[in-house]
Design an enzyme around this catalytic site. Sequence first.
Site, PDB file in Angstrom:
ATOM      1  CG  HIS A  50      -4.791   3.091   2.989  1.00 14.65           C
ATOM      2  ND1 HIS A  50      -3.754   2.310   2.528  1.00 14.65           N
ATOM      3  CD2 HIS A  50      -5.381   2.366   3.976  1.00 14.65           C
ATOM      4  CE1 HIS A  50      -3.710   1.179   3.207  1.00 14.65           C
ATOM      5  NE2 HIS A  50      -4.693   1.185   4.094  1.00 14.65           N
ATOM      6  CG  HIS A  52      -8.330   0.533   7.731  1.00 13.67           C
ATOM      7  ND1 HIS A  52      -8.411  -0.688   7.124  1.00 13.67           N
ATOM      8  CD2 HIS A  52      -7.111   1.030   7.410  1.00 13.67           C
ATOM      9  CE1 HIS A  52      -7.278  -0.929   6.457  1.00 13.67           C
ATOM     10  NE2 HIS A  52      -6.473   0.107   6.623  1.00 13.67           N
ATOM     11  NE  ARG A  54     -10.248  -0.362  12.385  1.00 11.19           N
ATOM     12  CZ  ARG A  54      -9.228  -0.956  11.788  1.00 11.19           C
ATOM     13  NH1 ARG A  54      -9.416  -1.782  10.792  1.00 11.19           N
ATOM     14  NH2 ARG A  54      -7.993  -0.729  12.188  1.00 11.19           N
ATOM     15  CG  HIS A 217       0.611   1.006   3.460  1.00 14.03           C
ATOM     16  ND1 HIS A 217       1.138  -0.092   2.850  1.00 14.03           N
ATOM     17  CD2 HIS A 217      -0.569   0.614   3.998  1.00 14.03           C
ATOM     18  CE1 HIS A 217       0.296  -1.100   3.007  1.00 14.03           C
ATOM     19  NE2 HIS A 217      -0.742  -0.693   3.689  1.00 14.03           N
ATOM     20  CG  ASP A 290      -2.860   2.296   6.761  1.00 11.99           C
ATOM     21  OD1 ASP A 290      -4.040   1.922   6.871  1.00 11.99           O
ATOM     22  OD2 ASP A 290      -1.894   1.518   6.897  1.00 11.99           O
ATOM     23  CG  HIS A 294      -6.225  -1.468  16.024  1.00 14.36           C
ATOM     24  ND1 HIS A 294      -7.109  -2.443  15.634  1.00 14.36           N
ATOM     25  CD2 HIS A 294      -5.379  -1.287  14.985  1.00 14.36           C
ATOM     26  CE1 HIS A 294      -6.801  -2.844  14.407  1.00 14.36           C
ATOM     27  NE2 HIS A 294      -5.755  -2.156  13.983  1.00 14.36           N
TER      28      HIS A 294
HETATM   29  C1  NCD Z   1      -4.639  -2.014   9.086  1.00 15.13           C
HETATM   30  C2  NCD Z   1      -5.869  -2.274   9.935  1.00 15.13           C
HETATM   31  O1  NCD Z   1      -5.772  -2.216  11.155  1.00 15.13           O
HETATM   32  O2  NCD Z   1      -6.960  -2.464   9.380  1.00 15.13           O
HETATM   33  N1  NCD Z   1      -3.478  -2.051   9.897  1.00 15.13           N
HETATM   34  C3  NCD Z   1      -2.277  -1.499   9.627  1.00 15.13           C
HETATM   35  O3  NCD Z   1      -1.339  -1.751  10.382  1.00 15.13           O
HETATM   36  N2  NCD Z   1      -2.082  -0.676   8.622  1.00 15.13           N
HETATM   37  C4  NCD Z   1      -4.565  -2.991   7.973  1.00 15.13           C
HETATM   38  C5  NCD Z   1      -3.676  -2.532   6.848  1.00 15.13           C
HETATM   39  O4  NCD Z   1      -3.948  -1.523   6.186  1.00 15.13           O
HETATM   40  O5  NCD Z   1      -2.682  -3.204   6.577  1.00 15.13           O
HETATM   41 ZN    ZN Z   2      -4.669   0.108   5.737  1.00 18.03          ZN
END
Ligand code: NCD
Ligand code: ZN
Length: 406
Positions: A50, A52, A54, A217, A290, A294
């Site tokens: 898991h 991201h 981007r 998660h 996860d 940001h």
């Molecule tokens: C994730 C994201 O920023 O893409 N944010 C998060 O709080 N985990 C989205 C997600 O996995 O829910």
């Molecule tokens: Zn996520």
Amino acid sequence: MIIKGGNVFLDSRFVKRDLFISGEKIVSSSSGEVIDASGKYVVPGLVDMHVHFRDFGEEHKEDWRSGSEAALAGGITTVFDMPNNKVPITSKKLLDQKRDKVSSKALVDFELYISVNNSNVDEINENKIKFVKLYYGHTTGDNKVDDAGDIFKRISKDIVIVVHAEDNRVMEENRKKFDVSEKRYHSLVRDNKAEYTAVKDLIGFAERYGNKLHITHVSCKESAEMIKNAKKRGVKVTCDTCPHYLFLDDSLYDKIGNRAKVNPALKSGEDREALWKYLNDGTIDCVCSDHAPHTLEEKNRDYENCPSGFPGVETTLPLMLTAVNEGKIKLEDFIPKMTTAPAKIFGLERKGQLKEGFDADVVIIDLNKEGAISGNKLQTKVKWSPFEGMKTQGSSVRVIITDKVY
Ligand code: NCD
Ligand code: ZN
């Protein structure tokens, strides 16, 4: 290549032996470069199911090169990237386009999720897709699902449905009850009930229709208990949790305010402790990061404008090894949660083990190496961490991925 003299993770335990690599595979003997691993632990490259990473218009947060570098710094050699890109990945065409673009930048192996909704189930079934992401509760990005039960009913039963489990109705009710000026507002809205109500419904669907369900998660004790009981009844459900639910709790708002915003929200200290119990008793199958970067500028905005999510791909292993050193989990119980377990759940046939014929993804761990988490030193583009200042003991010191050494 020969990795010499380490404690090698084989068949769920550590044995002192040499490990041989030739080309991209683990082999029974070889010659060439010798890497000394004496006193160290040699484990399969970790799988983070898991992240991201981007890119695609959000490269100010992360791109596949910086994300890969962060993964390698954290001993992770395979990532599963989520589909909540700016243009959500909801079709085979978008998935293929993403794979093409990512391939040239990625330094780690990867799998990509497609986001399932009520209108693309048939396309997913027809294209022999192995796993999907379902956003049961609303989170970052455009990923609305109208009728999850319908998806469970219609989707092929061999597809693993990975779910973000938070119930929108519970969250709506909570929003009416609390004021946004409350310091812990996010955790009051996205409370235990928001998660376990969703978990209950999802287990119900999987039980009724016979799906393979993976709840990602998991953040609170009630959800874990429901999953434990469902497993006992023979429901095909697996789950994971992340370091922020194991090491942090809702007291983090006192320290860093809105920056502590993440979905699902941080829960109580009691939940945090309970998750360790469920990790050790096998209810929680996997650990993932996860990794949801940001920028600090974005995270410093007021509540409504602050995006949810934490970076974490490179801090997961040092934190978990610190827990190993503190006796919270045994090394041989933790390693499978980022190797054999995700490989089995997602059908990765060449990953997760150091046996002959498997991919030569290897991580050498020094359990004594001390460090402290500092956002500035991280490889991720967003130079901050919710774990800032935490002291760690244990980290990866070498990563070998298909005969490249990092
Ligand atoms: C994730 C994201 O920023 O893409 N944010 C998060 O709080 N985990 C989205 C997600 O996995 O829910
Ligand atoms: Zn996520």
